[in-house]
Design a protein around this motif. Structure first.
Motif, short mmCIF file in Angstrom:
data_model
loop_
_atom_site.label_atom_id
_atom_site.label_comp_id
_atom_site.label_asym_id
_atom_site.label_seq_id
_atom_site.Cartn_x
_atom_site.Cartn_y
_atom_site.Cartn_z
N PHE A 1 102.41 38.84 24.66
CA PHE A 1 102.40 39.02 26.09
C PHE A 1 103.20 38.39 26.78
O PHE A 1 104.60 38.56 26.94
CB PHE A 1 101.23 39.55 26.60
CG PHE A 1 100.30 40.78 26.01
CD1 PHE A 1 100.52 41.95 26.70
CD2 PHE A 1 99.53 40.44 24.90
CE1 PHE A 1 100.01 43.18 26.17
CE2 PHE A 1 98.86 41.78 24.56
CZ PHE A 1 99.06 42.91 24.99
N PHE A 2 102.60 37.28 27.44
CA PHE A 2 103.66 36.65 28.47
C PHE A 2 103.87 35.15 28.09
O PHE A 2 104.63 34.70 28.72
CB PHE A 2 102.58 36.24 29.71
CG PHE A 2 102.24 37.47 30.32
CD1 PHE A 2 103.18 38.28 31.16
CD2 PHE A 2 100.86 38.30 30.27
CE1 PHE A 2 102.86 39.56 31.75
CE2 PHE A 2 100.65 39.44 30.99
CZ PHE A 2 101.67 40.22 31.67
N ASP A 3 103.54 34.92 26.84
CA ASP A 3 104.02 33.67 26.06
C ASP A 3 103.89 32.50 27.24
O ASP A 3 104.89 31.74 27.34
CB ASP A 3 105.27 33.87 25.62
CG ASP A 3 105.90 32.71 24.71
OD1 ASP A 3 105.06 31.91 24.32
OD2 ASP A 3 107.16 32.63 24.61
N VAL A 4 102.70 32.16 27.73
CA VAL A 4 102.60 31.36 28.78
C VAL A 4 102.89 29.68 28.32
O VAL A 4 103.42 29.25 29.22
CB VAL A 4 100.98 31.14 29.21
CG1 VAL A 4 100.72 29.90 30.19
CG2 VAL A 4 100.77 32.56 29.90
N GLU A 5 102.85 29.49 27.11
CA GLU A 5 103.27 28.19 26.78
C GLU A 5 104.75 27.99 27.02
O GLU A 5 105.11 26.86 27.24
CB GLU A 5 102.86 27.87 25.23
CG GLU A 5 103.15 26.51 24.71
CD GLU A 5 102.70 26.29 23.31
OE1 GLU A 5 103.24 25.29 22.71
OE2 GLU A 5 102.23 27.25 22.78
N ASN A 6 105.69 28.88 26.58
CA ASN A 6 106.93 28.73 26.74
C ASN A 6 107.34 29.18 28.08
O ASN A 6 108.60 28.80 28.64
CB ASN A 6 107.82 29.52 25.64
CG ASN A 6 107.55 28.76 24.38
OD1 ASN A 6 107.77 27.57 24.28
ND2 ASN A 6 107.12 29.49 23.29
N HIS A 7 106.64 30.10 28.88
CA HIS A 7 107.13 30.53 30.19
C HIS A 7 105.77 30.41 31.11
O HIS A 7 105.18 31.51 31.37
CB HIS A 7 107.45 32.13 30.25
CG HIS A 7 108.59 32.22 29.19
ND1 HIS A 7 109.94 31.95 29.32
CD2 HIS A 7 108.79 32.47 27.69
CE1 HIS A 7 110.74 32.07 28.28
NE2 HIS A 7 109.90 32.61 27.39
#
Length: 218
Positions: free
Chosen positions: A120-126
């Motif tokens: 989904f949102f790939d929070v680690e990279n974004h």
């Protein structure tokens, strides 16, 4: 017997479509990113109150919906009278919450982890999403705010209806609920428009959003 079986299949398909699509808001007009609006000298600057501002989200699938909130990281709005002339916001994707499942339920943490994952949102990279105002207009008696929405590093221009009000040195900007097509920001997990073999195990492409921003005069 065949006619009866076909009828059951047809009714079942209608039921799935109804559950997956009911209560969804209108999709925001989406186009390629545009140049950000520039503040004029006469505008008044307002700084977003991150703690008092939220973005409500809702996702849809055949068996129901999930919903929650996301917090702002920061934001600035330049206003002339009660008209937004320019502005930009950072959204802290690490603050995403799930509200339809109790916080102490294992399912809450499981869904939250999945939303933050590369599916989904790939929070680690974004870690942040962003929005920059590109213009404001009137349509069908409503104020329409346009801006570049950046998710996972991908910018698309979206237009949606908003209401702007003033209370002393405080500005409130509240949108109507609107939807975006998540696949336009490379969020393709279980999208039936991308993968044709999901049956009823898909997740709808539309994500519903509602923006609530409180900002203080600088």
């Amino acid at each position: 017997m065949k006619i009866k079986f076909k009828t059951i299949l047809f009714v079942s398909a209608l039921a799935v479509a109804f559950v997956g699509c009911k209560d969804k808001a209108k999709e925001a007009k989406t186009s390629s990113a545009e140049a950000a609006a520039k503040a004029e000298a006469a505008t008044v600057k307002y700084v977003a109150d991150a703690e008092a501002s939220t973005i409500e989200w809702k996702g849809f699938k055949p068996t129901g919906t999930h919903n929650g909130t996301i917090k702002l990281d920061s934001g600035v709005v330049n206003v002339s009278g009660s008209t937004v002339e320019s502005g930009s916001f950072l959204v802290d994707m690490g603050t995403i919450t799930v509200l339809d499942i109790p916080a102490d339920n294992e399912g809450n943490g499981k869904l939250l982890g999945h939303l933050k994952s590369p599916d989904f949102f790939d929070v680690e990279n974004h870690a942040n999403a962003a929005f920059e105002v590109t213009g404001i207009s009137e349509a069908e008696g409503k104020t329409m705010l346009s801006g570049n929405l950046a998710i996972k590093g991908i910018k698309q221009n979206v237009t949606f209806p908003v209401n702007v009000s003033m209370d002393g040195d405080t500005m409130m900007l509240t949108s109507e609920a609107f939807t975006i097509d998540r696949t336009k920001w490379d969020i393709k997990y279980k999208s039936k428009s991308i993968f044709g073999d999901l049956g009823d195990k898909f997740i709808n492409d539309e994500i519903e959003l509602k923006v609530n921003i409180t900002a203080k005069k600088a």
